[in-house]
Design a protein around this motif. Sequence first.
Motif, short mmCIF file in Angstrom:
data_model
loop_
_atom_site.label_atom_id
_atom_site.label_comp_id
_atom_site.label_asym_id
_atom_site.label_seq_id
_atom_site.Cartn_x
_atom_site.Cartn_y
_atom_site.Cartn_z
N ALA A 148 0.98 -1.35 0.07
CA ALA A 148 -0.05 -0.13 -0.06
C ALA A 148 0.88 1.23 -0.06
CB ALA A 148 -0.88 -0.01 1.19
N GLN A 149 1.89 1.25 0.74
CA GLN A 149 3.07 2.51 0.56
C GLN A 149 3.36 2.74 -0.59
OE1 GLN A 149 5.05 0.70 4.37
NE2 GLN A 149 5.55 3.11 4.57
N LEU A 150 3.96 1.42 -1.26
CA LEU A 150 4.55 1.80 -2.52
C LEU A 150 3.33 2.27 -3.56
CD1 LEU A 150 6.57 -1.33 -2.74
CD2 LEU A 150 7.44 0.92 -2.45
N TRP A 151 2.09 1.72 -3.64
CA TRP A 151 1.15 2.24 -4.45
C TRP A 151 0.80 3.73 -4.09
CZ3 TRP A 151 -3.92 3.73 -4.56
CH2 TRP A 151 -4.65 3.64 -5.65
N LEU A 152 0.67 3.91 -2.94
CA LEU A 152 0.67 5.31 -2.56
C LEU A 152 1.34 6.38 -3.06
CD1 LEU A 152 -1.15 5.07 0.88
CD2 LEU A 152 -2.44 5.86 -1.04
N SER A 153 2.73 5.91 -2.84
CA SER A 153 3.93 7.02 -3.42
C SER A 153 3.98 6.91 -4.68
CB SER A 153 5.38 6.27 -2.87
OG SER A 153 5.16 6.22 -1.35
N GLY A 159 -5.66 11.87 -7.75
CA GLY A 159 -6.76 11.98 -6.92
C GLY A 159 -7.10 10.66 -6.13
N LEU A 160 -6.57 10.16 -5.23
CA LEU A 160 -6.93 8.91 -4.83
C LEU A 160 -7.94 8.39 -3.78
CD1 LEU A 160 -3.04 8.18 -4.23
CD2 LEU A 160 -4.49 7.68 -6.28
N HIS A 161 -8.55 7.51 -3.70
CA HIS A 161 -9.53 6.91 -2.54
C HIS A 161 -9.16 5.74 -2.06
CE1 HIS A 161 -12.15 10.21 -4.45
NE2 HIS A 161 -11.93 9.70 -5.49
N ILE A 162 -9.44 5.53 -0.77
CA ILE A 162 -9.06 4.45 -0.15
C ILE A 162 -9.78 3.23 -0.56
CG2 ILE A 162 -10.93 4.77 1.56
CD1 ILE A 162 -7.51 3.28 2.35
N GLY A 163 -11.04 3.30 -1.26
CA GLY A 163 -11.59 2.15 -1.57
C GLY A 163 -10.96 1.70 -2.98
N LEU A 165 -7.58 1.68 -3.45
CA LEU A 165 -6.29 1.02 -3.10
C LEU A 165 -6.64 -0.18 -2.47
CD1 LEU A 165 -3.49 0.93 -1.91
CD2 LEU A 165 -4.17 2.35 -0.08
N ALA A 166 -7.88 -0.31 -1.64
CA ALA A 166 -8.24 -1.70 -1.10
C ALA A 166 -8.62 -2.52 -2.08
CB ALA A 166 -9.51 -1.28 -0.13
N ALA A 167 -9.52 -2.11 -3.09
CA ALA A 167 -9.88 -2.98 -4.26
C ALA A 167 -8.17 -3.59 -4.93
CB ALA A 167 -10.59 -2.21 -5.16
N HIS A 168 -7.38 -2.51 -5.04
CA HIS A 168 -6.38 -3.19 -5.72
C HIS A 168 -5.48 -4.28 -4.85
CE1 HIS A 168 -2.31 -2.75 -8.01
NE2 HIS A 168 -1.85 -2.63 -6.61
N LEU A 169 -5.65 -4.34 -3.77
CA LEU A 169 -4.76 -5.15 -2.74
C LEU A 169 -5.76 -6.35 -2.59
CD1 LEU A 169 -3.25 -2.35 -0.52
CD2 LEU A 169 -2.09 -3.93 -2.24
N PRO A 173 -11.57 -2.13 3.03
CA PRO A 173 -11.08 -0.69 3.60
C PRO A 173 -10.79 -0.68 4.97
CG PRO A 173 -12.78 -0.38 2.00
CD PRO A 173 -12.79 -1.52 2.26
N GLN A 174 -11.46 -1.38 5.70
CA GLN A 174 -11.52 -1.58 7.31
C GLN A 174 -10.34 -2.33 7.38
OE1 GLN A 174 -14.14 -2.41 5.30
NE2 GLN A 174 -15.68 -0.63 6.24
N THR A 175 -9.90 -3.36 6.91
CA THR A 175 -8.73 -4.26 7.04
C THR A 175 -7.60 -3.48 6.86
OG1 THR A 175 -10.08 -6.32 6.80
CG2 THR A 175 -7.43 -6.26 6.61
N LEU A 176 -7.45 -2.78 5.61
CA LEU A 176 -6.52 -1.99 5.31
C LEU A 176 -5.95 -0.82 6.30
CD1 LEU A 176 -4.13 -1.24 3.06
CD2 LEU A 176 -5.81 0.16 1.82
N ILE A 177 -6.98 -0.03 6.76
CA ILE A 177 -6.71 1.01 7.79
C ILE A 177 -6.42 0.41 9.14
CG2 ILE A 177 -7.92 2.57 9.13
CD1 ILE A 177 -10.03 3.10 6.71
N ARG A 178 -6.95 -0.58 9.45
CA ARG A 178 -6.56 -1.28 10.64
C ARG A 178 -5.18 -1.70 10.69
NH1 ARG A 178 -6.28 -6.40 11.74
NH2 ARG A 178 -7.72 -7.17 10.07
N ARG A 179 -4.88 -2.54 9.74
CA ARG A 179 -3.08 -2.80 9.53
C ARG A 179 -2.18 -1.68 9.43
NH1 ARG A 179 -3.78 -8.27 6.84
NH2 ARG A 179 -1.43 -8.09 5.98
N PHE A 180 -2.55 -0.59 8.58
CA PHE A 180 -1.73 0.42 8.48
C PHE A 180 -1.70 1.22 9.98
CE2 PHE A 180 -0.22 3.51 5.55
CZ PHE A 180 -0.08 2.93 4.36
N ARG A 181 -2.70 1.32 10.64
CA ARG A 181 -2.48 1.91 12.15
C ARG A 181 -1.84 1.01 12.80
NH1 ARG A 181 -8.85 4.04 12.81
NH2 ARG A 181 -8.41 6.18 12.20
#
Length: 273
Positions: A148-153, A159-163, A165-169, A173-181
């Motif tokens: 996710a870090q590489l994708w965002l960088s 213009g990006l949306h968390i949805g 990124l989550a779909a790409h991975l 979205p909840q799992t991605l946010i939880r793991r990131f935090r």
Amino acid sequence: MDALPHLYIHVPDFYCSEETTPDHLAKLQPVMDWLRSQYAGGAHLSATGRGIELLVEAGLVGSGPVPVTRGAAAEFRRRYPHVRVNTSEPIAEVDRIVMARGMAHEMSLLTRQIGRLLSPNMAGTLADAMGMESDRPGLSDDPLVAAAQLWLSERASRGLHIGALAAHLAVSPQTLIRRFRSRLGMTPSNYLRLVRMRSAQSQLRDTNRPVSQIATLIGYNDLKSFQQAFRQHAGMSASHYRAFVRNRTDMVSSPYDSADGSRPTALDIMPID
């Protein structure tokens, strides 16, 4: 010495010959009394090199450990046999006291304390200005978060949306946010903003592009939103940051109000003449 309560006091390194050290320290007894009073009042202290001896003489570091160079360790042990010496680590901490064994580590010590006591963003800005590496997250050891870090960088200027990124991975979205935090202590949106702000800082430092152009290049549609985000990140405007890093302006000043407004505070660098 003034009786104003201080938030943070730093005692820098000083020079005097070994023969004159006892007399020199005796003359600084009023300073030691003041440091004891400030520490008892809640101040955070730090010292570099022989400035550490002032804190030892004041009885503030207890049994240590204190960082000392190998060349100075024998003499230090002779004079202060009750204090444990550490010759392997450049920086050591005892309660609210942080000590660095030499001037080479002084800026690392100061940025660490500024980050703790005032603002992590201010510490990062100071580190940038001094050409130092600041404490910033690298790639996570969690493969999902690292991807996710590489994708965002790679897509930070869009213009990006968390949805998306989550779909790409292929996760929610909840799992991605939880793991990131859990791994980085921030959300993907926070990380994206950090990547953009780092890019802005680099361009402000190394190019003459107008601020408005930099804002567009890193993905902001309007200058006002960029200015608000940059000020929140760096603690100053983009134009002020550019002037600061180019002129290497000293960021340590006084006074600073305490967070709850309960008492006056200041950040001081004490010269030891």
